[in-house]
Design a protein around this motif. Structure first.
Motif, short mmCIF file in Angstrom:
data_model
loop_
_atom_site.label_atom_id
_atom_site.label_comp_id
_atom_site.label_asym_id
_atom_site.label_seq_id
_atom_site.Cartn_x
_atom_site.Cartn_y
_atom_site.Cartn_z
N MET A 150 71.63 3.00 -10.11
CA MET A 150 72.89 2.26 -10.25
C MET A 150 72.76 1.14 -11.28
SD MET A 150 76.06 1.73 -9.47
CE MET A 150 76.62 2.34 -7.90
N GLU A 151 71.62 0.43 -11.28
CA GLU A 151 71.41 -0.66 -12.22
C GLU A 151 71.54 -0.17 -13.66
OE1 GLU A 151 70.52 -4.58 -13.51
OE2 GLU A 151 70.94 -3.85 -11.49
N ALA A 152 70.94 0.97 -13.97
CA ALA A 152 71.00 1.52 -15.32
C ALA A 152 72.42 1.93 -15.68
CB ALA A 152 70.06 2.72 -15.45
N VAL A 153 73.14 2.50 -14.74
CA VAL A 153 74.53 2.91 -14.97
C VAL A 153 75.39 1.70 -15.29
CG1 VAL A 153 76.59 3.87 -13.87
CG2 VAL A 153 74.39 5.02 -13.59
N LEU A 154 75.26 0.64 -14.49
CA LEU A 154 76.10 -0.53 -14.69
C LEU A 154 75.73 -1.29 -15.96
CD1 LEU A 154 76.40 -1.85 -11.03
CD2 LEU A 154 78.01 -0.44 -12.33
N THR A 155 74.44 -1.35 -16.28
CA THR A 155 74.02 -2.00 -17.52
C THR A 155 74.60 -1.29 -18.73
OG1 THR A 155 71.96 -2.80 -16.51
CG2 THR A 155 72.02 -2.67 -18.91
N ALA A 156 74.57 0.05 -18.70
CA ALA A 156 75.13 0.82 -19.81
C ALA A 156 76.64 0.68 -19.86
CB ALA A 156 74.73 2.29 -19.67
N ALA A 157 77.29 0.64 -18.70
CA ALA A 157 78.74 0.47 -18.65
C ALA A 157 79.16 -0.86 -19.24
CB ALA A 157 79.24 0.60 -17.21
N VAL A 158 78.44 -1.91 -18.89
CA VAL A 158 78.75 -3.24 -19.43
C VAL A 158 78.55 -3.25 -20.94
CG1 VAL A 158 77.97 -5.65 -19.49
CG2 VAL A 158 78.31 -4.50 -17.30
N ALA A 159 77.52 -2.58 -21.43
CA ALA A 159 77.28 -2.53 -22.87
C ALA A 159 78.44 -1.86 -23.59
CB ALA A 159 75.98 -1.78 -23.16
N LEU A 160 78.96 -0.77 -23.03
CA LEU A 160 80.11 -0.09 -23.64
C LEU A 160 81.35 -0.99 -23.62
CD1 LEU A 160 79.69 3.50 -22.17
CD2 LEU A 160 79.62 2.90 -24.60
N LEU A 161 81.56 -1.68 -22.53
CA LEU A 161 82.70 -2.59 -22.43
C LEU A 161 82.56 -3.74 -23.44
CD1 LEU A 161 82.95 -2.65 -18.56
CD2 LEU A 161 84.78 -1.90 -20.08
N ASP A 162 81.35 -4.25 -23.61
CA ASP A 162 81.12 -5.32 -24.58
C ASP A 162 81.43 -4.85 -26.00
OD1 ASP A 162 80.33 -7.10 -22.64
OD2 ASP A 162 78.19 -6.85 -22.99
N GLU A 163 81.15 -3.59 -26.27
CA GLU A 163 81.33 -3.06 -27.62
C GLU A 163 82.79 -2.83 -27.97
OE1 GLU A 163 78.91 0.43 -27.76
OE2 GLU A 163 77.05 -0.70 -27.42
N ALA A 164 83.57 -2.32 -27.02
CA ALA A 164 84.95 -1.95 -27.38
C ALA A 164 85.96 -2.04 -26.26
CB ALA A 164 84.96 -0.53 -27.96
#
Length: 215
Positions: A1-15
Motif C-alpha cells: 500500500m505504501e508504494a501504491v500511495l507514494t506513486a499515486a501522490v507523485a502522479l498527482l504532484d505532476e499533473a
C-alpha cells in the motif's frame, strides 16, 4: 500500500487529479491494473487515500510545533503550515476532509486545530465555526492560487508582474466615480504578494476569533 500511495501522490504532484488513473499508476509501479484493486476499490478511494498519505506529512510537521501560551497564535502556525503544503500541492484542496472515514490524518489535523479552541472561552458552536472559518480561509485561498495558470504565463510570454499590471491598468481606466474602491487598490493589486494576501485574510479571521473569545 505504501508504494501504491507514494506513486499515486507523485502522479498527482505532476499533473493533478486527471493524471491519476489506474492505468497510469500501474505503469508507474510496473505492475498490472488488477494489482491496484487489491488495495483500493475505485478511483475515489485511491484519491482519498493518496490525499491522506500526503496530509500525513503535514500532520507530522504540525505535531512538532510546540504549544505556546496563546492558542490563537498556535492555530495560526498550524494554518500557515497547511496553507504552504496545499500551495505546493494544489490538488490537495479538492480532496482534503472529503471522506474522514478514510482520511484519518486529515481528521487528526482538523482535531489539532480544534483543540486550540478548547483553550478559549467559546461555545461548541463557536468552536465549530472558528475551525471552519480558518480551514475555509486556508483551503479556499490555496485552491484559488492553484487554479489553472494562464497559458501566456506558462509559455513565458509575460511574467506575473506584467500579467497583473495589465488588469490594474484596465482598472485605472475605469470611471473613478463608479469604481472608487477599484481605483484606490489598483496599485496594491498590481504588486501584491499572494502569501501576504493569505496571511492578511487569516489574521483578520483570527482577530475576529480573538474578539469573540475576549482574549
Amino acid at each position: 500500500m505504501e508504494a501504491v500511495l507514494t506513486a499515486a501522490v507523485a502522479l498527482l504532484d505532476e499533473a493533478g487529479g486527471s493524471a491519476l488513473t489506474f492505468r497510469a499508476l500501474a505503469a508507474r509501479l510496473g505492475t498490472g491494473v488488477g494489482t491496484i484493486y487489491w488495495y483500493v476499490a475505485n478511483k475515489d478511494e485511491l484519491l482519498d487515500r493518496a490525499t491522506d498519505h500526503a496530509i500525513g506529512g503535514i500532520l507530522a510537521a504540525v505535531e512538532e510545533q510546540p504549544d505556546s501560551d496563546d492558542p490563537i497564535a498556535d492555530m495560526r502556525a498550524m494554518a500557515v503550515t497547511l496553507f504552504d503544503a496545499i500551495v505546493d500541492r494544489p490538488w490537495l484542496s479538492a480532496y482534503f476532509m472529503r471522506n474522514t472515514d478514510i482520511q484519518g490524518n486529515s481528521l487528526r489535523l482538523y482535531e489539532k486545530l480544534g483543540q486550540q479552541t478548547l483553550r478559549l472561552d467559546l461555545t461548541p458552536r463557536q468552536r465549530f465555526h472558528a475551525v471552519s472559518a480558518v480551514t475555509g480561509v486556508v483551503v479556499g485561498t490555496a485552491a484559488d492560487l492553484g487554479v489553472e495558470i494562464p497559458q501566456e504565463l506558462l509559455d513565458g510570454h509575460v511574467d506575473r508582474d506584467e500579467f497583473l499590471s495589465r488588469f490594474a491598468e484596465s482598472w485605472r481606466s475605469l470611471d473613478a466615480t463608479d469604481f472608487p474602491f477599484v481605483h484606490q487598490i489598483a496599485d496594491e493589486f498590481a504588486g501584491h504578494d499572494d502569501r501576504d494576501q493569505f496571511l492578511a485574510a487569516l489574521d483578520l479571521t483570527l482577530a475576529g476569533l480573538r474578539l469573540q473569545a475576549r482574549t
